[in-house]
Design an enzyme around this catalytic site. Structure first.
Site, short mmCIF file in Angstrom:
data_model
loop_
_atom_site.label_atom_id
_atom_site.label_comp_id
_atom_site.label_asym_id
_atom_site.label_seq_id
_atom_site.Cartn_x
_atom_site.Cartn_y
_atom_site.Cartn_z
N GLY A 85 -0.66 9.01 -8.82
CA GLY A 85 -0.72 7.63 -8.31
C GLY A 85 -0.07 6.64 -9.26
O GLY A 85 0.45 7.01 -10.32
N ASP A 95 6.50 0.58 -14.35
CA ASP A 95 5.50 -0.49 -14.19
C ASP A 95 4.46 -0.41 -15.30
O ASP A 95 4.01 -1.44 -15.82
CB ASP A 95 4.81 -0.39 -12.82
CG ASP A 95 5.79 -0.60 -11.68
OD1 ASP A 95 6.81 -1.29 -11.88
OD2 ASP A 95 5.54 -0.06 -10.58
N ASN A 97 1.50 -3.33 -9.49
CA ASN A 97 1.24 -2.27 -10.48
C ASN A 97 1.32 -2.83 -11.90
O ASN A 97 0.52 -2.48 -12.77
CB ASN A 97 2.28 -1.15 -10.37
CG ASN A 97 2.12 -0.33 -9.11
OD1 ASN A 97 1.07 -0.33 -8.49
ND2 ASN A 97 3.18 0.36 -8.73
N ALA A 107 0.87 -1.18 0.00
CA ALA A 107 0.00 0.00 0.00
C ALA A 107 0.91 1.23 0.00
O ALA A 107 1.79 1.36 0.85
CB ALA A 107 -0.88 -0.02 1.24
N GLY A 136 3.41 -1.31 -5.23
CA GLY A 136 4.25 -2.52 -5.33
C GLY A 136 4.45 -2.78 -6.81
O GLY A 136 3.49 -2.74 -7.59
N GLY A 186 5.25 -5.40 -8.80
CA GLY A 186 4.56 -6.52 -9.45
C GLY A 186 3.06 -6.26 -9.53
O GLY A 186 2.42 -6.50 -10.55
N ASP A 200 2.88 12.97 -12.55
CA ASP A 200 3.46 12.03 -11.57
C ASP A 200 4.09 10.87 -12.32
O ASP A 200 3.38 10.05 -12.90
CB ASP A 200 2.34 11.54 -10.63
CG ASP A 200 2.87 10.60 -9.54
OD1 ASP A 200 4.09 10.32 -9.52
OD2 ASP A 200 2.05 10.15 -8.72
#
Ligand code: ADP
Length: 307
Positions: A291, A256, A46, A15, A42, A44, A250
């Site tokens: 995010g 990822d 994501n 988280a 995380g 993996g 961002d």
């Protein structure tokens, strides 16, 4: 599309708890911050959400705690259409990341406590052996214990799946891992760690990619942030420029997003350069939103940027 189309991803969930403040507090000090956000993260995790939103058929192997953060992870997978082969453990917390964000510069400092995901081992891979063996793609990173990554890559490689290894975060790895990689995908910092020299120029990126192929990787993709990605395989090199999809707000999780999109494209039979373009488009959209997992684009958004 080949008969096998599934993507199996092994990695951690954490988280992301992000605190904005003017500086980090000193030991013993309490400092008032100016903002807070909470979201699934995380690498993996994501990547699994990015690949599924891009249209991939994704299974994610991990562990979480039996707590609110674990519930958040499972609902994110349900929403994105990720099949969650995720063990829910009592008595240990879900992974969590403390992210300090400098409210002026946007720079960050991060602590990741992998919790339940730090207990991932070769048994998690063995429990999913049949699924890995029937997959088109197996992808993993280095946030969970290394031996689990190596075991997963070995099983996938032996079964004829395409293996994608994201050696992140940066650390040294045994040379035996390279021969297990159809694609090894570091960013500049991770590639520098692997080869032992800085990557600031195209020549240095090229030299690093050749070194990783010499060590046994079939193909190398070095992601170069806002510039794009550098591909090297079979004596050929190509630079794929980044896309621009709007104002960049961002860049956390750009790698990822790239990997999720890339894996989906490869699972659909795209040639490597076309899959890299697909990955770059996926990441270009993700960086226009705050995010990590919640920023991942849908297939129709990616297709629209590629048209
Ligand atoms: P990481 O997030 O692991 O540090 P990079 O920063 O290299 O990875 O970014 C991965 C990919 O995301 C790049 O290859 C590029 O395609 C895309 N990307 C990153 N930053 C931007 C940006 N500012 N604008 C457009 N695309 C970007």
């Amino acid at each position: 599309m080949s008969e096998k189309s599934g993507i199996v991803i092994l990695g951690i969930f954490a988280a992301d708890t992000a605190y904005q403040a003017k500086r980090l507090p000193h030991i013993g000090e309490t400092l008032m911050g100016s903002g807070f956000t909470l979201g699934p993260g995380g690498k993996g995790s994501n990547q699994a959400i990015a690949a599924a939103k891009a249209g991939g058929k994704v299974t994610f192997i991990s562990r979480v705690g039996n707590d609110p953060f674990g519930a958040m992870a499972l609902s994110a997978y349900a929403e994105a259409g990720v099949k969650a082969n995720v063990m829910k453990m009592d008595g240990v917390s879900s992974g969590a990341a403390f992210i300090f964000v400098d409210e002026v510069s946007g720079d960050n400092a991060i602590i990741v406590a992998p919790g339940a995901a730090g207990l991932i081992g070769i048994e998690d891979v063995d429990a999913n052996r049949a699924e890995i063996e029937s997959a088109a793609i197996f992808m993993t990173q280095l946030e969970q214990p290394l031996e689990a990554a190596i075991h997963g890559l070995s099983i996938a490689k032996r079964a004829g799946a395409t293996t994608i290894f994201n050696p992140a975060p940066a650390r040294t790895i045994p040379d035996s891992i390279y021969a297990l990689c159809d694609f090894i995908v570091p960013n500049e910092v991770e590639a520098a760690e692997l080869v032992g020299h800085a990557i600031e120029t195209d020549e240095q990126a090229g030299a690093a990619a050749r070194t990783l192929v010499d060590r046994g990787a079939r193909a190398v993709i070095i992601t170069l942030g806002a510039r794009g990605a550098y591909y090297h395989a079979g004596g050929q090199s190509e630079f794929v420029p980044a896309f621009r999809a709007g104002n960049v707000v961002d860049t956390t999780g750009a790698g990822d997003a790239f990997l999720g999109g890339f894996a989906t494209a490869i699972s659909e039979g795209y040639a490597p350069i076309e899959a890299i373009r697909f990955g770059c488009a996926t990441a270009a959209i993700a960086v226009t939103r705050p995010g990590t997992a919640p920023a991942m684009p849908s297939r129709s958004e990616i297709d629209a940027l590629l048209r």
